[in-house]
Write a protein that holds these residues in place. Structure first.
Motif, PDB file in Angstrom:
ATOM      1  N   VAL A  96     -20.413 -10.531   4.551  1.00 12.10           N
ATOM      2  CA  VAL A  96     -19.822  -9.919   3.355  1.00 12.10           C
ATOM      3  C   VAL A  96     -18.813  -8.846   3.756  1.00 12.10           C
ATOM      4  CG1 VAL A  96     -20.314  -8.470   1.346  1.00 12.10           C
ATOM      5  CG2 VAL A  96     -21.776 -10.427   1.854  1.00 12.10           C
ATOM      6  N   LEU A  97     -19.195  -7.998   4.701  1.00 12.40           N
ATOM      7  CA  LEU A  97     -18.296  -6.944   5.156  1.00 12.40           C
ATOM      8  C   LEU A  97     -17.044  -7.536   5.798  1.00 12.40           C
ATOM      9  CD1 LEU A  97     -17.664  -3.971   5.656  1.00 12.40           C
ATOM     10  CD2 LEU A  97     -19.047  -4.098   7.738  1.00 12.40           C
ATOM     11  N   ALA A  98     -17.217  -8.571   6.635  1.00 11.19           N
ATOM     12  CA  ALA A  98     -16.078  -9.203   7.293  1.00 11.19           C
ATOM     13  C   ALA A  98     -15.099  -9.783   6.278  1.00 11.19           C
ATOM     14  CB  ALA A  98     -16.560 -10.296   8.254  1.00 11.19           C
ATOM     15  N   VAL A  99     -15.628 -10.428   5.247  1.00  9.20           N
ATOM     16  CA  VAL A  99     -14.763 -11.017   4.218  1.00  9.20           C
ATOM     17  C   VAL A  99     -14.048  -9.924   3.435  1.00  9.20           C
ATOM     18  CG1 VAL A  99     -14.744 -12.393   2.102  1.00  9.20           C
ATOM     19  CG2 VAL A  99     -16.092 -13.144   4.061  1.00  9.20           C
ATOM     20  N   PHE A 100     -14.775  -8.877   3.058  1.00  7.39           N
ATOM     21  CA  PHE A 100     -14.155  -7.780   2.313  1.00  7.39           C
ATOM     22  C   PHE A 100     -13.008  -7.139   3.102  1.00  7.39           C
ATOM     23  CE2 PHE A 100     -17.825  -6.458  -0.747  1.00  7.39           C
ATOM     24  CZ  PHE A 100     -17.578  -7.615  -1.476  1.00  7.39           C
ATOM     25  N   LEU A 101     -13.160  -7.055   4.425  1.00  6.35           N
ATOM     26  CA  LEU A 101     -12.154  -6.396   5.246  1.00  6.35           C
ATOM     27  C   LEU A 101     -10.918  -7.252   5.479  1.00  6.35           C
ATOM     28  CD1 LEU A 101     -14.391  -4.715   7.980  1.00  6.35           C
ATOM     29  CD2 LEU A 101     -13.156  -3.567   6.141  1.00  6.35           C
ATOM     30  N   THR A 102     -11.014  -8.571   5.288  1.00  7.89           N
ATOM     31  CA  THR A 102      -9.920  -9.456   5.694  1.00  7.89           C
ATOM     32  C   THR A 102      -9.423 -10.407   4.620  1.00  7.89           C
ATOM     33  OG1 THR A 102     -11.567 -11.022   6.569  1.00  7.89           O
ATOM     34  CG2 THR A 102     -10.629  -9.455   8.131  1.00  7.89           C
ATOM     35  N   LEU A 103     -10.092 -10.526   3.490  1.00  7.55           N
ATOM     36  CA  LEU A 103      -9.761 -11.609   2.551  1.00  7.55           C
ATOM     37  C   LEU A 103      -8.342 -11.514   1.989  1.00  7.55           C
ATOM     38  CD1 LEU A 103     -10.055 -10.529  -0.695  1.00  7.55           C
ATOM     39  CD2 LEU A 103     -12.447 -10.483  -0.020  1.00  7.55           C
ATOM     40  N   GLY A 104      -7.795 -10.307   1.883  1.00  9.15           N
ATOM     41  CA  GLY A 104      -6.429 -10.153   1.391  1.00  9.15           C
ATOM     42  C   GLY A 104      -5.482  -9.613   2.433  1.00  9.15           C
ATOM     43  N   ALA A 105      -5.791  -9.825   3.711  1.00 10.05           N
ATOM     44  CA  ALA A 105      -5.032  -9.180   4.784  1.00 10.05           C
ATOM     45  C   ALA A 105      -3.587  -9.648   4.852  1.00 10.05           C
ATOM     46  CB  ALA A 105      -5.711  -9.430   6.128  1.00 10.05           C
ATOM     47  N   VAL A 106      -3.318 -10.904   4.512  1.00  7.24           N
ATOM     48  CA  VAL A 106      -1.953 -11.419   4.613  1.00  7.24           C
ATOM     49  C   VAL A 106      -1.366 -11.682   3.231  1.00  7.24           C
ATOM     50  CG1 VAL A 106      -0.491 -13.280   5.496  1.00  7.24           C
ATOM     51  CG2 VAL A 106      -2.327 -12.377   6.903  1.00  7.24           C
ATOM     52  N   GLY A 108      -2.637 -11.455   0.229  1.00 11.02           N
ATOM     53  CA  GLY A 108      -2.932 -10.430  -0.773  1.00 11.02           C
ATOM     54  C   GLY A 108      -2.027  -9.225  -0.628  1.00 11.02           C
ATOM     55  N   ASP A 109      -1.858  -8.726   0.618  1.00 10.57           N
ATOM     56  CA  ASP A 109      -0.977  -7.585   0.847  1.00 10.57           C
ATOM     57  C   ASP A 109       0.484  -7.953   0.603  1.00 10.57           C
ATOM     58  OD1 ASP A 109      -3.100  -6.009   1.409  1.00 10.57           O
ATOM     59  OD2 ASP A 109      -2.729  -5.803   3.551  1.00 10.57           O
ATOM     60  N   ALA A 110       0.843  -9.207   0.920  1.00 11.97           N
ATOM     61  CA  ALA A 110       2.225  -9.638   0.681  1.00 11.97           C
ATOM     62  C   ALA A 110       2.534  -9.649  -0.814  1.00 11.97           C
ATOM     63  CB  ALA A 110       2.448 -11.022   1.281  1.00 11.97           C
ATOM     64  N   GLU A 111       1.588 -10.124  -1.625  1.00  9.10           N
ATOM     65  CA  GLU A 111       1.811 -10.175  -3.071  1.00  9.10           C
ATOM     66  C   GLU A 111       1.923  -8.778  -3.675  1.00  9.10           C
ATOM     67  OE1 GLU A 111      -1.458 -12.489  -4.415  1.00  9.10           O
ATOM     68  OE2 GLU A 111      -0.513 -14.426  -3.931  1.00  9.10           O
ATOM     69  N   ARG A 112       1.288  -7.786  -3.039  1.00  6.17           N
ATOM     70  CA  ARG A 112       1.375  -6.411  -3.534  1.00  6.17           C
ATOM     71  C   ARG A 112       2.559  -5.645  -2.931  1.00  6.17           C
ATOM     72  NH1 ARG A 112      -4.235  -6.960  -2.827  1.00  6.17           N
ATOM     73  NH2 ARG A 112      -4.134  -5.954  -0.785  1.00  6.17           N
ATOM     74  N   GLY A 113       3.329  -6.321  -2.061  1.00  5.79           N
ATOM     75  CA  GLY A 113       4.488  -5.694  -1.464  1.00  5.79           C
ATOM     76  C   GLY A 113       4.158  -4.739  -0.340  1.00  5.79           C
ATOM     77  N   LEU A 114       2.922  -4.795   0.184  1.00  2.00           N
ATOM     78  CA  LEU A 114       2.519  -3.869   1.241  1.00  2.00           C
ATOM     79  C   LEU A 114       2.800  -4.406   2.636  1.00  2.00           C
ATOM     80  CD1 LEU A 114      -0.979  -2.840  -0.205  1.00  2.00           C
ATOM     81  CD2 LEU A 114       1.199  -1.617  -0.430  1.00  2.00           C
ATOM     82  N   SER A 192      -4.869 -16.883  -1.760  1.00  5.23           N
ATOM     83  CA  SER A 192      -4.996 -15.584  -2.405  1.00  5.23           C
ATOM     84  C   SER A 192      -6.350 -14.979  -2.056  1.00  5.23           C
ATOM     85  CB  SER A 192      -4.855 -15.729  -3.916  1.00  5.23           C
ATOM     86  OG  SER A 192      -5.939 -16.480  -4.451  1.00  5.23           O
ATOM     87  N   ALA A 193      -6.523 -13.696  -2.336  1.00  5.91           N
ATOM     88  CA  ALA A 193      -7.751 -13.008  -1.947  1.00  5.91           C
ATOM     89  C   ALA A 193      -8.980 -13.665  -2.579  1.00  5.91           C
ATOM     90  CB  ALA A 193      -7.665 -11.534  -2.336  1.00  5.91           C
ATOM     91  N   THR A 194      -8.911 -13.959  -3.866  1.00 12.48           N
ATOM     92  CA  THR A 194     -10.070 -14.559  -4.551  1.00 12.48           C
ATOM     93  C   THR A 194     -10.390 -15.929  -3.982  1.00 12.48           C
ATOM     94  OG1 THR A 194      -9.552 -13.355  -6.585  1.00 12.48           O
ATOM     95  CG2 THR A 194     -11.003 -15.280  -6.775  1.00 12.48           C
ATOM     96  N   ALA A 195      -9.354 -16.774  -3.855  1.00  6.99           N
ATOM     97  CA  ALA A 195      -9.579 -18.128  -3.336  1.00  6.99           C
ATOM     98  C   ALA A 195     -10.089 -18.086  -1.902  1.00  6.99           C
ATOM     99  CB  ALA A 195      -8.279 -18.929  -3.411  1.00  6.99           C
TER     100      ALA A 195
END
Length: 300
Positions: A96-106, A108-114, A192-195
């Protein structure tokens, strides 16, 4: 170009890795990822201590459990079974921790402009992926090691039971969560992060199914199920590492005791040997190469 100039040209990308690691950890703190995991961990350890205390209180000293004409010390059976459940819970919480730390790493962050400002020179895309993986793997490894030690001390303090091996199980759990983090990071390149979160947890569930298939295969003596279980476990080596750790906690048990406790909760116990460790390292390298190649081609 001189050697010093070449080193300076190459160096900033790798030199930025600690900066990205710090960024990833601060972002997780901001999103209260660690708060959620710590609350779940405290709840688990509290319930585990209660379970061990209740089980120990109901076991008479020196009592044995009879199975098919054999004798299993009840304290060994209860200790190995409960601690096996603690290992599974540790693996689950670490995943769970591993997924939370990485699920939006690419993505997800790209969609937020980060992401866009970070992947231009001198950092680069490969350095970003390496840093995000190292941050997640290090945090998860420390976390599962701490939870493993906590469960171990609870078991020892209440029941007096101690596993036959401790280093192999904890290293197996650390390697397992590192693989989950790598798979989640790979998924974040495409989904995406959710998927991605759904996909990784489905893969985690497939590993559990593989372990259960192996148990059923052992119970009904089906070589087909046993072979299928082993193949899936090695295709998803976090499960094979967990099974190897589960096997190690009763490595010195013999006879019926060994047969009973090696069934384990949520997956059978099977030693992997040195080949499993090599495969796990190679698997991580393969996932990393695929993620880097896909990220280089991805249009942000």
């Amino acid at each position: 170009m001189t050697a010093g100039a070449a080193a300076r040209a190459r160096g900033p990308g790798l030199g930025a890795v600690p900066v990205i690691i710090g960024y990833a950890l601060r972002e997780s703190l901001r999103r209260r990822v660690f708060v959620v995991v710590l609350v779940l961990t405290a709840g688990f350890l509290g319930l585990y201590a209660l379970a061990v205390a209740v089980a120990h209180a109901r076991i008479e000293e020196g009592s044995s459990t009879f199975r098919n004409g054999g004798v299993v010390p009840t304290s060994d059976l209860a200790g190995a079974t409960l601690f096996g459940m603690a290992m599974f819970s540790t693996l689950f919480l670490g995943a769970v921790l591993a997924v939370f730390l990485t699920l939006g790493a690419v993505r997800g962050d790209a969609e937020r402009g980060l992401l866009q400002p970070l992947v231009v020179r001198p950092i680069g895309r490969s350095s970003l992926l390496v840093a995000r993986f190292l941050a997640a793997a290090a945090v998860c490894a420390v976390y599962v090691g701490a939870v493993f030690l906590g469960a171990l001390l609870i078991t020892r303090g209440i029941s007096g039971w101690w596993p036959d091996r401790t280093l192999v199980p904890v290293l197996g759990l650390m390697g397992a969560v590192a693989i989950v983090a790598a798979l989640s990071l790979l998924g974040s390149v495409f989904l995406s992060a959710t998927a991605n979160g759904i996909a990784v947890f489905m893969a985690f569930g497939a590993g559990l199914v593989a372990g259960l298939l192996g148990q059923i295969g052992e119970a009904i003596d089906s070589p087909t199920l046993r072979s299928a279980s082993r193949a899936i476990s090695w295709a998803l080596p976090f499960e094979a590492l967990y099974q190897a750790g589960l096997s190690a906690i009763t490595a010195d048990a013999r006879g019926l005791t060994r047969i009973v406790v090696q069934l384990g909760p949520f997956g059978g116990a099977h030693g992997g040997g040195p080949l499993l460790a090599l495969w796990a390292v190679g698997y991580l390298c393969l996932v990393a190469l695929i993620a880097m190649a896909a990220f280089r081609r991805k249009d942000l």
